[in-house]
Design a protein around this motif. Structure first.
Motif, mmCIF file in Angstrom:
data_model
loop_
_atom_site.group_PDB
_atom_site.id
_atom_site.type_symbol
_atom_site.label_atom_id
_atom_site.label_comp_id
_atom_site.label_asym_id
_atom_site.label_seq_id
_atom_site.Cartn_x
_atom_site.Cartn_y
_atom_site.Cartn_z
ATOM 1 N N ARG A 192 -29.435 7.777 -61.678
ATOM 2 C CA ARG A 192 -28.531 7.913 -60.540
ATOM 3 C C ARG A 192 -29.305 8.164 -59.255
ATOM 4 N NH1 ARG A 192 -24.905 12.587 -62.524
ATOM 5 N NH2 ARG A 192 -24.459 12.752 -60.277
ATOM 6 N N ALA A 193 -30.365 8.939 -59.354
ATOM 7 C CA ALA A 193 -31.162 9.251 -58.168
ATOM 8 C C ALA A 193 -32.198 8.164 -57.875
ATOM 9 C CB ALA A 193 -31.863 10.599 -58.364
ATOM 10 N N ASP A 194 -32.747 7.551 -58.919
ATOM 11 C CA ASP A 194 -33.800 6.544 -58.757
ATOM 12 C C ASP A 194 -33.503 5.357 -59.675
ATOM 13 O OD1 ASP A 194 -36.152 5.196 -58.190
ATOM 14 O OD2 ASP A 194 -37.320 6.332 -59.678
ATOM 15 N N PRO A 195 -32.524 4.528 -59.299
ATOM 16 C CA PRO A 195 -32.131 3.434 -60.191
ATOM 17 C C PRO A 195 -33.217 2.354 -60.286
ATOM 18 C CG PRO A 195 -31.002 3.238 -58.090
ATOM 19 C CD PRO A 195 -31.727 4.550 -58.058
ATOM 20 N N PRO A 196 -33.274 1.636 -61.392
ATOM 21 C CA PRO A 196 -34.234 0.541 -61.540
ATOM 22 C C PRO A 196 -33.774 -0.677 -60.724
ATOM 23 C CG PRO A 196 -32.784 0.603 -63.427
ATOM 24 C CD PRO A 196 -32.421 1.788 -62.581
ATOM 25 N N HIS A 197 -34.611 -1.717 -60.705
ATOM 26 C CA HIS A 197 -34.208 -2.949 -60.017
ATOM 27 C C HIS A 197 -33.050 -3.625 -60.755
ATOM 28 C CE1 HIS A 197 -38.553 -2.508 -58.872
ATOM 29 N NE2 HIS A 197 -38.024 -2.766 -57.675
ATOM 30 N N ILE A 198 -33.130 -3.621 -62.078
ATOM 31 C CA ILE A 198 -32.093 -4.243 -62.906
ATOM 32 C C ILE A 198 -31.598 -3.195 -63.905
ATOM 33 C CG2 ILE A 198 -31.559 -6.045 -64.585
ATOM 34 C CD1 ILE A 198 -33.792 -7.728 -63.358
ATOM 35 N N LEU A 199 -30.296 -2.946 -63.885
ATOM 36 C CA LEU A 199 -29.711 -1.969 -64.797
ATOM 37 C C LEU A 199 -28.733 -2.685 -65.720
ATOM 38 C CD1 LEU A 199 -29.476 1.036 -65.592
ATOM 39 C CD2 LEU A 199 -27.567 1.215 -63.970
ATOM 40 N N LEU A 200 -28.901 -2.484 -67.017
ATOM 41 C CA LEU A 200 -28.070 -3.115 -68.030
ATOM 42 C C LEU A 200 -27.122 -2.068 -68.605
ATOM 43 C CD1 LEU A 200 -31.092 -4.770 -69.880
ATOM 44 C CD2 LEU A 200 -29.836 -5.715 -67.951
ATOM 45 N N THR A 201 -25.820 -2.356 -68.609
ATOM 46 C CA THR A 201 -24.863 -1.326 -69.007
ATOM 47 C C THR A 201 -23.611 -1.939 -69.633
ATOM 48 O OG1 THR A 201 -23.775 0.699 -68.217
ATOM 49 C CG2 THR A 201 -23.689 -1.217 -66.765
#
Length: 814
Positions: free
Chosen positions: A113-122
């Motif tokens: 939440r504070a440091d999200p990745p470039h690509i987030l899979l959810t």
């Protein structure tokens, strides 16, 4: 034409690859507000969806979240994460790829939440949870693209509605957000496109070359399939032979219980000891993951499975798919077929195994539909309001909101484009007060409007409880199953109702093993190994499929042929005999057969409306028969027919099918039926009126049912027009009882009803007498039978006299 950045172009060249036309199209149209890609399994659609993201990050590296990928399955998100590593690492892109699901640790979720990745899979549930936090705007700031994989699977359920409301929230945070949908099996591309796009924005559709036709056939054995049943035990030797002839075979079943039975029988016949596994949603996650690893490593020759392996995960070197039992739905069949030969322009190979005689006809109809590329689907209608209520609570958890802005946001989601302000305000009022009958209780007063005109949580601490209960998946009430002893390993789950029926010493199947029930300890079923060969079968509820409307129409159309060369001889002769002694069902008409059997009058209605609808039709027709002075005693239903037995023959069926009276009968039946209470419980959990998770602890099924039933009875008595009761009725009519299919059938048929009176059972009706799930009717028939039996006993004993002068009967009072 958009060019690939040098790093990606070099990676393609090093592999000797070229972009497929649909991948090029997705790259060229990357700036479109919404794109729907329909490409065959193995056609590289996932890479097509990610290419614009990888190209953008290769050309202009940046920090923060760039692309969100949403999958219906946690396992699929993990699989995509593994697959994305290859181009990212080999092309040296320096792109961070992470997943966030229910299995992700709390520490990682907090850091993302504070440091999200470039690509987030959810998944849809995890995304909804992320939007509920106060820092959601910061987490998603700068988001460029959302990719929704297997969008057809989400479009068929409330998970899709929940996802589109979450995307509407993201679009407000990031106005230039681009949406991408990916699927291999879409029956109505324009409907999916409307769902995906922000209303009224357009959605472009990219359709790839569908590739070669699949190599698909139906298993024909010397032994004819049985008249009824779903186990297909007769086909075990033939299926085992196919397993021997192929590298890896997926053996799909429509229910978990059938998968367990088939796996058990297959294992008993597996004298060579071929490595065979089982995979379904009720098994322990550790056991499922063990099977998945073995599949990827090529260590299994066959996997007996259910819908848990339907979607686009690349599970090793699968070269054959076997579907046991009629597929019920062409789109689902195509999805399953695509698991074999998971390569572009390589034909998939599949075999259908009918479980009984009628399913032979259904399988042939499905084969023809696949050949014609004619997919099926049912229109879903407007977005459900219980999901709307949940979204209001999610919005309040993220911070104060303006009602006008939230209404505009929600009505931009495809399924809610027709949402009226009055309907929205009713949901808002429900979240604020709980409704007229509940407004005096603080626990249901969740939100309040402040002096600034903004709505907010009445108690900020309630955000935790709201987040614990986010989601639209309604888990069946289950109990964990473990080996007995301290630290016993988990095996999976069984239904609470089935567990309650067990006594120590009973045996049942789970994970392909026969286990012995020893007892219940702290809400966990403890078992030991049992060498027996005839176990009870666990009642895995899972998903109960009904034959699609389109497939039903194809079956009826097949009946109009003069001959059936495409059918096995035994099945063709069966239909010929039906035509000789009676009739075959015809399009636009309703065939009803009437005949005596076993001392009772039988009525068979060939509605072909699907199991739920035919079951509901049985309830409504027996009610109508009693209103007409007839005496029904019970009924049983399948996907294609309803059989009713009773004391009186029906001579004129037309009054029984009066649509207005059928609907009135349905409302009367539903008002006091357990179906409504079960439906109410599901919608109340989704809308936030009831909670399944409290303080991190999940309520037992019994606790949830008790509190739900009390609340339902209270609302029915004191607030019959309560919003949740309105939603409950809509949901019951739309899903559980499929009344819409009955209405469609009645309107299509009109008064074109063919009643055929016969002297004996017909070939098409015969399987119905072997069908389980017979429903008895308690009513006029019981009273007549009791009176006749009393009279018979009195006559036989000589104690019955008739006073001719007074015209009355004397009977012994007992």
């Amino acid at each position: 034409m958009t060019a690939l950045p040098p790093a990606l172009r070099d990676w393609f060249d090093a592999r000797g690859w070229q972009l497929h036309p649909h991948q090029r199209a997705m790259l060229d149209r990357a700036g479109a507000p919404a794109l729907l890609l329909i490409a065959p399994t193995g056609g590289g659609k996932t890479l097509a969806g990610f290419l614009p993201t990888l190209a953008d990050l290769a050309e202009a590296p940046r920090a923060g979240l760039h692309t969100l990928y949403v999958s219906p399955l946690k396992a699929l998100a993990a699989d995509i994460k593994r697959n994305l590593r290859t181009p990212v690492e080999e092309a040296g892109l320096g792109v961070r790829v992470e997943d966030r699901t229910g299995d992700t640790s709390y520490a990682v979720k907090r850091r993302q939440r504070a440091d999200p990745p470039h690509i987030l899979l959810t998944t849809p549930e995890s995304l909804a949870l992320m939007t509920s936090y106060e820092d959601a705007a910061r987490t998603f700031a700068g988001l460029k693209r959302v990719i929704v994989d297997e969008i057809h699977a989400l479009a068929e359920s409330k998970r899709g509605d929940q996802l589109m409301l979450a995307l509407a929230r993201l679009q407000r945070i990031c106005p230039d957000l681009r949406r991408v949908g990916l699927s291999a099996t879409v029956d109505d591309p324009r409907a999916i496109a409307r769902m995906l796009a922000r209303h009224p924005d357009p959605c472009e559709i990219v359709e790839a070359d569908p590739g070669p036709d699949p190599d698909i056939s139906m298993l024909v054995t010397e032994t004819a399939p049985p008249w009824s049943g779903g186990g297909a035990a007769y086909a075990i030797p033939a299926v085992l032979e196919e397993v021997r002839r192929h590298r890896t075979t997926l053996i799909f079943h429509n229910t978990r219980a059938q998968a367990e039975i088939f796996f058990h029988n297959l294992w008993l016949a597996n004298e060579e000891g071929l490595p065979i596994g089982i995979h379904h949603g009720s098994l322990d996650r550790g056991q499922r993951e063990k099977v998945e690893r073995a599949m990827v490593a090529g260590q299994l020759r066959a996997i007996v499975c259910t819908g848990s392996l339907d979607l686009g995960i690349d599970w090793g070197d699968v070269d054959l798919v076997i579907q046991v039992g009629a597929p019920k739905n062409v789109k689902r069949l195509v999805q399953r077929i695509g698991r074999a030969n998971h390569r572009y322009n390589a034909p998939s190979k599949a075999i259908l195994v009918p479980a009984n005689r009628f399913e032979v006809v259904e399988c042939v109809a499905a084969l023809q539909a696949v050949k014609d590329r004619d997919l099926d689907g049912e229109p879903r209608g407007p977005g459900p309001r219980d999901v709307l209520c949940q979204h209001i609570l999610i919005a309040a958890s993220a911070g104060p909101f303006d009602a006008d802005m939230l209404f505009a946001e929600m009505s931009s989601a495809g399924a809610y484009a027709g949402l009226t302000r009055a309907a929205f305000d009713a949901c808002l009022e429900f979240c604020a007060t709980g409704g007229y009958a509940l407004r005096a209780y603080d626990q249901w007063r969740r939100i309040v409007q402040g002096e600034d005109g903004l709505w907010r949580l009445r108690d900020p601490r309630s955000a935790v409880r709201i987040r614990q209960n986010i989601g639209t998946i309604q888990d069946t009430d289950t109990l964990k199953v473990r080996w007995r002893g301290r630290g016993g390993a988990p095996l999976g789950e069984i239904e609470e109702g089935f567990a309650a029926s067990l006594t120590p010493g009973d045996t049942f199947l789970i994970g392909g093993q026969i286990v012995r029930y020893e007892g219940l300890r702290e809400m966990t079923v403890e078992v030991t190994r049992d060498p027996g060969r005839k176990p009870k079968i666990a009642t895995f509820m899972g998903t109960k499929f009904a034959t699609s409307t389109q497939l039903s129409h194809r079956i009826v159309a097949m009946f109009q042929q003069d001959a059936w060369p495409e059918l096995p001889r035994h099945t063709a002769e069966w239909l010929h005999l039906q035509r000789e002694v009676s009739r075959l069902p015809a399009p636009g008409r309703l065939l009803i057969e009437s005949f005596p059997h076993d001392g009772r009058e039988q009525l068979v209605v060939y509605g072909f409306a699907g199991r739920n609808a035919m079951q509901t039709l049985g309830l409504l027709l027996t009610k109508r028969m009693e209103e007409e002075g007839l005496a029904p005693m019970g009924f049983v239903a399948t996907d294609y027919a309803t059989l009713i037995w009773g004391l009186d023959a029906v001579t004129d069926p037309t009054p029984l099918f009066d649509l207005g009276r059928l609907e009135a009968g349905l409302e009367g039946w539903l008002s006091g039926n357990a179906v409504m209470k079960r439906t109410f419980r599901a919608s109340a959990h989704i809308a936030g009126l009831l909670e399944r998770q409290v303080g991190g602890q999940r309520k037992s099924g019994r606790q949830a049912t008790m509190s739900s039933d009390i609340l339902y009875d209270t609302l029915v008595r004191y607030d019959p027009d309560h919003l949740l009761l309105q939603i409950t009725r809509e949901e019951a009519m739309r899903g559980l009882v499929d009344f819409q299919r009955i209405r469609e059938m009645a309107e299509r048929v009109g008064d074109r009803i063919d009643l055929v009176r016969l002297r004996r059972v017909t070939p098409l009706a015969a399987p119905l007498f072997l069908e389980p799930g017979r429903v008895p009717i308690r009513g006029a028939a019981d009273e007549r039978l009791l009176e006749e039996e009393v009279t018979r006993l009195l006559d036989a004993s000589g104690l019955a006299e008739v006073d001719a002068g007074r015209g009355r009967s004397w009977r012994v009072p007992f």
